[in-house]
Design an enzyme around this catalytic site. Structure first.
Site, PDB file in Angstrom:
ATOM      1  N   GLY A  53       0.882  -1.238  -0.048  1.00 57.31           N
ATOM      2  CA  GLY A  53      -0.017   0.065   0.079  1.00 57.31           C
ATOM      3  C   GLY A  53       0.825   1.153  -0.013  1.00 57.31           C
ATOM      4  O   GLY A  53       1.961   1.162   0.302  1.00 57.31           O
ATOM      5  N   CYS A  80       5.125  -6.318   1.566  1.00 54.29           N
ATOM      6  CA  CYS A  80       5.523  -4.754   1.396  1.00 54.29           C
ATOM      7  C   CYS A  80       4.820  -4.145   2.449  1.00 54.29           C
ATOM      8  O   CYS A  80       5.022  -4.198   3.766  1.00 54.29           O
ATOM      9  CB  CYS A  80       5.188  -4.300   0.095  1.00 54.29           C
ATOM     10  SG  CYS A  80       5.885  -2.580  -0.336  1.00 54.29           S
ATOM     11  N   TYR A  81       3.782  -3.555   2.606  1.00 57.54           N
ATOM     12  CA  TYR A  81       3.214  -2.620   3.678  1.00 57.54           C
ATOM     13  C   TYR A  81       2.429  -3.647   4.647  1.00 57.54           C
ATOM     14  O   TYR A  81       2.597  -3.604   5.749  1.00 57.54           O
ATOM     15  CB  TYR A  81       1.982  -1.786   2.935  1.00 57.54           C
ATOM     16  CG  TYR A  81       0.822  -1.009   4.117  1.00 57.54           C
ATOM     17  CD1 TYR A  81       1.272   0.324   4.504  1.00 57.54           C
ATOM     18  CD2 TYR A  81       0.059  -1.837   4.622  1.00 57.54           C
ATOM     19  CE1 TYR A  81       0.737   0.614   5.526  1.00 57.54           C
ATOM     20  CE2 TYR A  81      -0.598  -1.077   5.546  1.00 57.54           C
ATOM     21  CZ  TYR A  81      -0.392   0.171   5.936  1.00 57.54           C
ATOM     22  OH  TYR A  81      -1.220   0.923   7.099  1.00 57.54           O
ATOM     23  N   HIS A 169       7.762  -7.948  -3.586  1.00 58.88           N
ATOM     24  CA  HIS A 169       6.473  -8.125  -4.351  1.00 58.88           C
ATOM     25  C   HIS A 169       6.564  -9.613  -5.004  1.00 58.88           C
ATOM     26  O   HIS A 169       6.926  -9.661  -6.056  1.00 58.88           O
ATOM     27  CB  HIS A 169       6.271  -7.210  -5.339  1.00 58.88           C
ATOM     28  CG  HIS A 169       5.767  -5.854  -4.531  1.00 58.88           C
ATOM     29  ND1 HIS A 169       4.521  -5.510  -4.170  1.00 58.88           N
ATOM     30  CD2 HIS A 169       6.536  -4.770  -4.156  1.00 58.88           C
ATOM     31  CE1 HIS A 169       4.530  -4.244  -3.641  1.00 58.88           C
ATOM     32  NE2 HIS A 169       5.646  -3.730  -3.588  1.00 58.88           N
ATOM     33  N   GLU A 171       4.088 -10.949  -6.212  1.00 56.13           N
ATOM     34  CA  GLU A 171       2.844 -11.010  -7.385  1.00 56.13           C
ATOM     35  C   GLU A 171       3.497 -10.703  -8.690  1.00 56.13           C
ATOM     36  O   GLU A 171       2.558 -10.960  -9.603  1.00 56.13           O
ATOM     37  CB  GLU A 171       1.697 -10.484  -6.754  1.00 56.13           C
ATOM     38  CG  GLU A 171       2.006  -8.648  -6.791  1.00 56.13           C
ATOM     39  CD  GLU A 171       2.751  -8.292  -5.393  1.00 56.13           C
ATOM     40  OE1 GLU A 171       2.496  -7.218  -4.866  1.00 56.13           O
ATOM     41  OE2 GLU A 171       3.191  -9.104  -4.637  1.00 56.13           O
ATOM     42  N   GLY A 223     -10.413  -1.351 -30.814  1.00 57.11           N
ATOM     43  CA  GLY A 223      -9.708  -2.215 -31.865  1.00 57.11           C
ATOM     44  C   GLY A 223      -8.398  -2.772 -31.114  1.00 57.11           C
ATOM     45  O   GLY A 223      -7.901  -3.504 -31.583  1.00 57.11           O
ATOM     46  N   ASP A 226      -8.602  -5.405 -25.349  1.00 51.88           N
ATOM     47  CA  ASP A 226      -9.489  -5.662 -24.200  1.00 51.88           C
ATOM     48  C   ASP A 226     -10.896  -5.420 -24.929  1.00 51.88           C
ATOM     49  O   ASP A 226     -12.026  -6.116 -24.691  1.00 51.88           O
ATOM     50  CB  ASP A 226      -9.115  -4.570 -23.312  1.00 51.88           C
ATOM     51  CG  ASP A 226      -8.120  -4.474 -22.685  1.00 51.88           C
ATOM     52  OD1 ASP A 226      -7.408  -5.596 -22.504  1.00 51.88           O
ATOM     53  OD2 ASP A 226      -7.330  -3.306 -22.483  1.00 51.88           O
ATOM     54  N   SER A 227     -11.206  -4.355 -25.761  1.00 52.01           N
ATOM     55  CA  SER A 227     -12.442  -3.941 -26.345  1.00 52.01           C
ATOM     56  C   SER A 227     -12.941  -5.218 -27.230  1.00 52.01           C
ATOM     57  O   SER A 227     -14.250  -5.539 -27.528  1.00 52.01           O
ATOM     58  CB  SER A 227     -12.594  -2.770 -26.923  1.00 52.01           C
ATOM     59  OG  SER A 227     -11.714  -2.737 -28.105  1.00 52.01           O
ATOM     60  N   THR A 228     -11.978  -5.855 -28.118  1.00 52.34           N
ATOM     61  CA  THR A 228     -12.324  -6.837 -29.039  1.00 52.34           C
ATOM     62  C   THR A 228     -12.830  -8.090 -28.152  1.00 52.34           C
ATOM     63  O   THR A 228     -13.686  -8.527 -28.620  1.00 52.34           O
ATOM     64  CB  THR A 228     -10.844  -7.172 -29.660  1.00 52.34           C
ATOM     65  OG1 THR A 228     -10.529  -6.023 -30.555  1.00 52.34           O
ATOM     66  CG2 THR A 228     -11.232  -8.202 -30.771  1.00 52.34           C
ATOM     67  N   LYS A 372      -4.293  -8.075 -18.395  1.00 51.00           N
ATOM     68  CA  LYS A 372      -4.209  -8.413 -19.575  1.00 51.00           C
ATOM     69  C   LYS A 372      -3.823  -9.938 -20.156  1.00 51.00           C
ATOM     70  O   LYS A 372      -4.483 -10.171 -21.107  1.00 51.00           O
ATOM     71  CB  LYS A 372      -2.915  -7.442 -20.344  1.00 51.00           C
ATOM     72  CG  LYS A 372      -2.811  -7.525 -21.639  1.00 51.00           C
ATOM     73  CD  LYS A 372      -3.820  -6.647 -22.404  1.00 51.00           C
ATOM     74  CE  LYS A 372      -3.686  -5.227 -22.154  1.00 51.00           C
ATOM     75  NZ  LYS A 372      -4.644  -4.648 -22.836  1.00 51.00           N
TER      76      LYS A 372
END
Length: 626
Positions: A53, A80-81, A169, A171, A223, A226-228, A372
């Site tokens: 954080g 971390c935090y 981290h 992750e 295009g 993500d939107s596709t 993604k």
């Protein structure tokens, strides 16, 4: 039947949801909760993770934390935090570390301590750090599992209490052993695998049907990936007759982008989309704007204006049409979309107009909890081609956010002071990574432009450091051949600087242009600058495609700087990055022959004064400059 889970407490870190995603990718169902949450949330939980954080645990205004959580007989892992919070709660001391760490560090495990968290993991490990604070004194009953050069208490545990904490981290992919640590933690929690792609896809499809509730959906189609994939999911869940894709040519598209997008959709069998040329409307909306946030907001609000115009033109009943967006979770996090998170940048899909529609229940975002790489996996599962799934990300605001602007009036004496301070910082950094040949010609300077970065979960707006090596008579400059040396130099500069958040290397300067000729010019995001950017960007992407490098990197951004010898000229930054999740990234190291070919073609453009290479990871820099 209730599902067993790992609960991740979100203390406002950019990485909180990435932790949950990692567990899901490993096959363990995970959920996000606030640190102030009631104990009832932990029913069926097998373990708990405290995220990082932006706060310091010793400050007053920190995220509310329900300390009763520590009384649960469940394994807890702090990162971390979270690492610092566990130490503080159990009586340790936390404060400013002597040296902050941003980027790569080497974790050395204590050979005298056995830890179930590091089972099967070698004693020396590369890890990713992003912190200013540290555990100065460990709590009673805890033992040090591992240290780095600048962080003596980098990994702690108390087996009797089932408590583990790490300063790094785990992750992010730049901690290669991170997945194994999470696997080991899940094993210690006696958590069984209960999550996979089929489950994710079914949850999304059922969610779409539920949220649509019999209504139709209009989707903004940039295009991009993500939107596709959102479009494909909506079509699968609702059918093409209830979905309409709207691709808006906002004037910020790449060269021939709109035509290429339409052709790719038709090739795959999507016929339920329309293309609207609204370039004049968008150019007018951002005319004269120089502030990056205002530009983003103006673009986002204008999408709503154009959407309303299209709805009216198509005679669509607004009560029967929801608006869909291909929003990812990083978009929400970086816009300050969780209770404890800080704003890194305002995304166009989180402006006021969109927020109003969200409040009214008129927005549907099927992939808002995904990242993604997860989205791409879903796209492949749906049968979409690599042409659609593996395209480099292209945001809704397009090239508008790659054109840095300056009104010629905003630079103040304070900017001069900070630029001078940045130069002093840069001069004080020890750069001994390069060979004698490189070092004797090395020049250090600071570009008089600011770009956005993210350091310790906060947004920074600082100067780029410029390293210049030897050059030839044609204006091409030497780029050191060893990536690790460049990366080490870049990290050394940004880790120790208050006024610098990027490191760039000069690749080319027009031989007719002297260093003193380059000045910050008045410049806006207008058609002329966009056309210039399109030409340079097209050269880069064409060469990347031809050489096969396009598929080896995550994304390439070309940045246009109003730093030139005259107003109608510009300098450009090449920004190739490798990333898995957008939350972190390393700059991509392009093959030297490919880079040479790119530069030779760019040098032929008469409006190009200089070209730079952005050699900065994320953090401390974001992908783009605005």
């Amino acid at each position: 039947m209730a599902r067993s889970k790992i609960v991740v407490l979100d203390f406002g870190s950019q990485y909180a949801h990435l932790i949950a995603k990692r567990f899901r990718m490993l096959g363990f169902y995970s959920e996000i909760a606030l640190p102030s949450t009631d104990l009832s949330v932990f029913e069926n939980a097998k373990g708990i993770v405290f995220s990082g954080g932006p706060s310091s645990v010793y400050e007053e205004n920190i995220p509310d934390f329900n300390e009763e959580i520590l009384s649960l007989d469940l394994p807890i892992l702090g990162l971390c935090y979270g690492h610092q919070l566990i130490s503080k709660c159990y009586g340790g001391k936390v404060g400013k570390a002597k040296v902050g760490e941003f980027g790569f560090a080497e974790l050395n495990l204590n050979p005298a301590v056995n830890s179930p968290l590091f089972e099967g993991i070698e004693a020396k490990q590369q890890v990713w750090m992003s912190h200013q604070d540290g555990v100065l004194e460990i709590p009673e009953g805890f033992e040090i599992v591992g240290s780095t050069k600048d962080c003596p208490a980098a990994a702690l545990q108390n087996l009797s209490k089932k408590r583990f904490s790490l300063q790094c981290h785990c992750e992010v992919k730049d901690t290669p052993c991170g997945n194994q640590i999470f696997e080991n933690f899940a094993k210690y929690c006696k958590m069984e695998k209960n999550w996979d792609q089929d489950t994710v896809l079914n949850v999304i499809l059922e969610g779409i049907k539920k949220d649509a509730d019999g209504r139709n959906v209009l989707l903004f189609l940039s295009g991009g990936v993500d939107s596709t994939i959102t479009f494909a999911l909506l079509n699968k869940a609702l059918g093409q007759d209830r979905v309409l894709g709207l691709h808006i040519d906002n004037g910020f598209m790449r060269k021939n982008e709109s035509a290429n997008v339409a052709a790719a959709y038709k090739k795959f069998g999507f016929n339920n989309f329309i293309v609207e040329d609204a370039s004049e409307s968008f150019l007018k909306a951002i005319s004269g704007l120089t502030d990056p946030q205002k530009k983003r907001m103006a673009v986002g609000e204008n999408f709503i204006t154009v959407r309303n115009e299209v709805v009216a033109k198509q005679h669509l009943d607004e009560n029967q049409w929801l608006l869909a967006q291909g929003t990812l979770y990083p978009d929400i996090i970086e816009s300050g979309g969780t209770k404890n998170s800080k704003t890194i940048k305002t995304h166009h899909n989180r402006v006021a107009g969109i927020q109003e529609l969200i409040a009214k229940g008129l927005i549907i975002e099927p992939i808002r909890d995904l990242y993604k790489d997860e989205v791409r996996a879903i796209g492949k599962k749906l049968g979409l081609s690599d042409e659609l799934v593996m395209r480099h990300p292209f945001p809704g605001p397009g090239l508008s956010i790659n054109v840095l602007c300056n009104d010629g009036k905003s630079w103040t004496s304070k900017d001069d002071e900070e630029l001078e301070a940045a130069q002093k910082e840069l001069e004080s950094v020890k750069l001994d990574q390069f060979c004698e040949n490189c070092t004797k010609d090395l020049k250090r300077s600071v570009l008089p432009v600011r770009s956005v970065g993210v350091q310790g979960d906060f947004r920074t707006y600082r100067f780029p450091a410029l390293l210049t090596f030897s050059n030839d008579e044609k204006g091409f400059y030497h780029l050191p051949k060893i990536r690790e040396k460049v990366e080490a130099a870049s990290s050394s500069i940004t880790n120790s600087a208050k006024y610098l958040n990027r490191t760039v290397i000069k690749l080319y300067q027009n031989p007719k242009v002297k260093d003193e000729d380059l000045k910050l010019q008045e410049g806006y995001c207008d058609k002329n600058r966009l056309d210039q950017l399109r030409e340079v960007d097209n050269i880069v992407l064409t060469e990347l495609h031809k050489s096969g490098w396009y598929n080896q990197i995550f994304q390439h951004l070309t940045i246009d700087l109003p730093y030139a010898s005259r107003k109608d000229h510009a300098s450009f930054v090449l920004r190739p990055v490798c990333s898995e999740d957008v939350m972190t990234a390393r700059f991509a190291w392009i093959d030297q022959e490919v880079m040479t070919s790119i530069l030779e073609k760019i040098a032929e453009l008469d409006f190009v004064d200089a070209v730079y290479f952005d050699a900065t990871n994320k953090p401390p820099a974001t992908f783009g400059w605005e």
